[in-house]
Design an enzyme around this catalytic site. Sequence first.
Site, PDB file in Angstrom:
ATOM      1  N   VAL A 124       0.835  -1.206   0.000  1.00  0.00           N
ATOM      2  CA  VAL A 124       0.000   0.000   0.000  1.00  0.00           C
ATOM      3  C   VAL A 124       0.871   1.258   0.000  1.00  0.00           C
ATOM      4  O   VAL A 124       0.603   2.214  -0.736  1.00  0.00           O
ATOM      5  CB  VAL A 124      -0.968  -0.007   1.206  1.00  0.00           C
ATOM      6  CG1 VAL A 124      -1.829   1.241   1.212  1.00  0.00           C
ATOM      7  CG2 VAL A 124      -1.846  -1.253   1.164  1.00  0.00           C
ATOM      8  N   GLY A 183       0.254 -16.389  -5.097  1.00  0.00           N
ATOM      9  CA  GLY A 183       0.431 -15.249  -4.188  1.00  0.00           C
ATOM     10  C   GLY A 183      -0.861 -14.500  -3.882  1.00  0.00           C
ATOM     11  O   GLY A 183      -0.828 -13.428  -3.294  1.00  0.00           O
ATOM     12  N   GLY A 214     -10.550  -1.743   0.131  1.00  0.00           N
ATOM     13  CA  GLY A 214      -9.476  -1.143  -0.666  1.00  0.00           C
ATOM     14  C   GLY A 214      -9.911   0.013  -1.544  1.00  0.00           C
ATOM     15  O   GLY A 214     -10.019   1.149  -1.097  1.00  0.00           O
ATOM     16  N   LYS A 266     -13.556  -6.040   8.965  1.00  0.00           N
ATOM     17  CA  LYS A 266     -14.135  -5.046   8.047  1.00  0.00           C
ATOM     18  C   LYS A 266     -15.613  -4.800   8.376  1.00  0.00           C
ATOM     19  O   LYS A 266     -16.097  -3.664   8.297  1.00  0.00           O
ATOM     20  CB  LYS A 266     -13.978  -5.532   6.604  1.00  0.00           C
ATOM     21  CG  LYS A 266     -12.512  -5.581   6.178  1.00  0.00           C
ATOM     22  CD  LYS A 266     -12.336  -6.350   4.889  1.00  0.00           C
ATOM     23  CE  LYS A 266     -10.898  -6.331   4.407  1.00  0.00           C
ATOM     24  NZ  LYS A 266     -10.680  -7.248   3.280  1.00  0.00           N
ATOM     25  N   GLY A 306      -4.990  -4.495  -3.314  1.00  0.00           N
ATOM     26  CA  GLY A 306      -4.062  -4.206  -4.403  1.00  0.00           C
ATOM     27  C   GLY A 306      -3.397  -2.867  -4.162  1.00  0.00           C
ATOM     28  O   GLY A 306      -4.018  -1.937  -3.634  1.00  0.00           O
ATOM     29  N   VAL A 341     -11.294  -0.623   4.591  1.00  0.00           N
ATOM     30  CA  VAL A 341     -12.328  -1.578   4.173  1.00  0.00           C
ATOM     31  C   VAL A 341     -12.520  -1.451   2.667  1.00  0.00           C
ATOM     32  O   VAL A 341     -12.643  -0.345   2.147  1.00  0.00           O
ATOM     33  CB  VAL A 341     -13.684  -1.297   4.870  1.00  0.00           C
ATOM     34  CG1 VAL A 341     -14.735  -2.314   4.435  1.00  0.00           C
ATOM     35  CG2 VAL A 341     -13.538  -1.335   6.373  1.00  0.00           C
TER      36      VAL A 341
HETATM   37  N1  LIG Z   1      -2.315  -5.054   0.608  1.00  0.00           N
HETATM   38  C1  LIG Z   1      -3.521  -4.577   0.339  1.00  0.00           C
HETATM   39  O1  LIG Z   1      -4.022  -4.683  -0.774  1.00  0.00           O
HETATM   40  C2  LIG Z   1      -4.294  -3.853   1.417  1.00  0.00           C
HETATM   41  C3  LIG Z   1      -5.611  -3.420   1.140  1.00  0.00           C
HETATM   42  C4  LIG Z   1      -6.306  -2.684   2.101  1.00  0.00           C
HETATM   43  C5  LIG Z   1      -5.708  -2.425   3.306  1.00  0.00           C
HETATM   44  N2  LIG Z   1      -4.430  -2.896   3.569  1.00  0.00           N
HETATM   45  C6  LIG Z   1      -3.820  -2.567   4.856  1.00  0.00           C
HETATM   46  O2  LIG Z   1      -2.705  -1.725   4.620  1.00  0.00           O
HETATM   47  C7  LIG Z   1      -1.726  -1.937   5.620  1.00  0.00           C
HETATM   48  C8  LIG Z   1      -0.395  -2.274   4.959  1.00  0.00           C
HETATM   49  O3  LIG Z   1      -0.552  -3.444   4.200  1.00  0.00           O
HETATM   50  P1  LIG Z   1       0.516  -3.897   3.099  1.00  0.00           P
HETATM   51  O4  LIG Z   1      -0.113  -4.979   2.309  1.00  0.00           O
HETATM   52  O5  LIG Z   1       1.068  -2.712   2.394  1.00  0.00           O
HETATM   53  O6  LIG Z   1       1.658  -4.528   4.041  1.00  0.00           O
HETATM   54  P2  LIG Z   1       3.161  -4.864   3.667  1.00  0.00           P
HETATM   55  O7  LIG Z   1       3.337  -4.985   2.196  1.00  0.00           O
HETATM   56  O8  LIG Z   1       3.574  -5.976   4.560  1.00  0.00           O
HETATM   57  O9  LIG Z   1       3.957  -3.538   4.130  1.00  0.00           O
HETATM   58  C9  LIG Z   1       4.173  -3.203   5.460  1.00  0.00           C
HETATM   59  C10 LIG Z   1       5.264  -2.152   5.523  1.00  0.00           C
HETATM   60  O10 LIG Z   1       5.439  -1.772   6.903  1.00  0.00           O
HETATM   61  C11 LIG Z   1       6.819  -1.716   7.170  1.00  0.00           C
HETATM   62  N3  LIG Z   1       7.053  -1.980   8.577  1.00  0.00           N
HETATM   63  C12 LIG Z   1       6.765  -3.084   9.308  1.00  0.00           C
HETATM   64  N4  LIG Z   1       7.149  -2.914  10.575  1.00  0.00           N
HETATM   65  C13 LIG Z   1       7.692  -1.688  10.648  1.00  0.00           C
HETATM   66  C14 LIG Z   1       8.286  -0.948  11.703  1.00  0.00           C
HETATM   67  N5  LIG Z   1       8.393  -1.431  12.943  1.00  0.00           N
HETATM   68  N6  LIG Z   1       8.747   0.282  11.423  1.00  0.00           N
HETATM   69  C15 LIG Z   1       8.668   0.789  10.183  1.00  0.00           C
HETATM   70  N7  LIG Z   1       8.113   0.139   9.131  1.00  0.00           N
HETATM   71  C16 LIG Z   1       7.637  -1.098   9.388  1.00  0.00           C
HETATM   72  C17 LIG Z   1       7.436  -2.781   6.296  1.00  0.00           C
HETATM   73  O11 LIG Z   1       8.804  -2.481   6.156  1.00  0.00           O
HETATM   74  P3  LIG Z   1       9.835  -3.266   5.185  1.00  0.00           P
HETATM   75  O12 LIG Z   1       9.258  -3.208   3.798  1.00  0.00           O
HETATM   76  O13 LIG Z   1      11.069  -2.463   5.255  1.00  0.00           O
HETATM   77  O14 LIG Z   1       9.945  -4.636   5.741  1.00  0.00           O
HETATM   78  C18 LIG Z   1       6.614  -2.638   5.005  1.00  0.00           C
HETATM   79  O15 LIG Z   1       7.192  -1.646   4.187  1.00  0.00           O
HETATM   80  C19 LIG Z   1      -2.281  -3.028   6.517  1.00  0.00           C
HETATM   81  O16 LIG Z   1      -2.963  -2.426   7.599  1.00  0.00           O
HETATM   82  C20 LIG Z   1      -3.271  -3.743   5.629  1.00  0.00           C
HETATM   83  O17 LIG Z   1      -4.325  -4.394   6.347  1.00  0.00           O
HETATM   84  C21 LIG Z   1      -3.730  -3.597   2.642  1.00  0.00           C
END
Ligand SMILES: NC(=O)c1ccc[n+]([C@@H]2O[C@H](COP(=O)([O-])OP(=O)(O)OC[C@H]3O[C@@H](n4cnc5c(N)ncnc54)[C@H](OP(=O)(O)O)[C@@H]3O)[C@@H](O)[C@H]2O)c1
Length: 434
Positions: free
Chosen positions: A14, A188, A135, A206, A303, A133
């Site tokens: 994100v 994935g 996306g 959600k 996404g 919620v």
């Molecule tokens: N993925 C989706 O499509 C989606 C959709 C809607 C909502 N969300 C929500 O969006 C949020 C992020 O999701 P995501 O999929 O983007 O997760 P992700 O790809 O796992 O990214 C998480 C990021 O947080 C960083 N991080 C973790 N611990 C940290 C810390 N202690 N200090 C600083 N940075 C830290 C990670 O760093 P590194 O990269 O350096 O390891 C990574 O860059 C979540 O709340 C998720 O529920 C996601």
Amino acid sequence: MEEVGLGIIGLGNVGGGTLTILAENAEQIALKLGFRLKVVAVCSRTAHAKRLPPALGPVFRTTDWREVVAHPEVQIVAELVGGTTVAAEIFDAAIAHRKSMVTANKELMAACGPEIWDRAIRAGINLAMEASVCGGIPIHAVLREGISGDRVQAFYGILNGTCNYILTEMEKRNVSLATVLEEAQRLGYAEADPSADVDGYDARSKLVLLAALAFGEKITASDIFMEGIRRIGEVDFRYAGQLKHTIRLICGARKIPEGLILSVRPALIPMSTILAGVQGAYNAVWVKGVYGEDTFYYGWGAGALPTGVAVVSDLMRVAREIRSGSPQRVSPFAHERLGENKPVSVTLQRRAYYLRFRVDDRPGIIAKLAGILASKRIGLEAVLQEPCETKHDLPFVITTEETSEQAIREAVEEMSRLDFLKEAPLALPMETAL
Ligand SMILES: NC(=O)c1ccc[n+]([C@@H]2O[C@H](COP(=O)([O-])OP(=O)(O)OC[C@H]3O[C@@H](n4cnc5c(N)ncnc54)[C@H](OP(=O)(O)O)[C@@H]3O)[C@@H](O)[C@H]2O)c1
């Protein structure tokens, strides 16, 4: 042109999508706002190794999120880390520094959104959580603004894209859940540990948020009946098809005179409804209001870029609000608090039910099952049985007339003790149109 400074914490899916849009769409955003959004600081555990879009210009990078929150030029902090530990600390620090916040974190907002919001309002800062919620579907904006003049009576949501992908593939290809899940993990689309998706936890977080926004009640996860999709077999789609229905994991919220029934569960829905057409990893929410009646919202539930759009749009809104000096005064979790929407037990729900059995075939089975239904005053609607080669594991279905969830549960419990059943009956509500 003037600027509002942003700090982005979390540079994963994100965070990456958000930065791409802020870089590529900067001119459009500036034209719409009349000022620029400037990414001042970014943070992740591996921030120094990340490739940032060059168009962002020089950006302060750190692995310590505290430096982002405390940065004097950062006016809005985006928490895109996820989880409930570090993210909660980021909120605490932002509130202490009086920095406005944008988040995509459903887990944290579902667990402690009302408290965080109350503290933020007292501190005079603005919060936004559109991406938490569905996306890319602007469902928060819809509930908070678009249809806020209406009074929501009910909604059905397909809020977990992984489950919807699995169910629609099972339906299309007549294959088992295990087969599709394994493929989804390989591609994935599904996590190595799929429990959060297939057991309903993700969808429940959600639903906590959507129900809170739609009904103005403080909802907790324990208010919601939850059942995942693990027991759904390809055979269920064949029987559902004969009944002109399909099966989806439905996040439902419905007002009845006693209060609000909330559930995340697989359910039969009529093929003729718009929700049945929601295929693959798409999300959708179908809302019924007292005055405006039906509205329907559809799009990608996850996404990097669809979710990034939600984050960037929130950043734009919050930037507008803080520049015009309009702090939020009312929490989205508490616009009503009339008490008439208190969650009540799902056992009060009345529906027709689909009961699927797997039996070691012998004479008298239907009579026995029908006898139990009759003893609970449940009317039998239809019996369906496909031809089957083996008589030792024979699937068949009974549908019932409308009855209470309580009566169905009692009947299923009694049936489960019968020695010819290979497993407890699967009971799914047959949802009507909203
Ligand atoms: N993925 C989706 O499509 C989606 C959709 C809607 C909502 N969300 C929500 O969006 C949020 C992020 O999701 P995501 O999929 O983007 O997760 P992700 O790809 O796992 O990214 C998480 C990021 O947080 C960083 N991080 C973790 N611990 C940290 C810390 N202690 N200090 C600083 N940075 C830290 C990670 O760093 P590194 O990269 O350096 O390891 C990574 O860059 C979540 O709340 C998720 O529920 C996601």
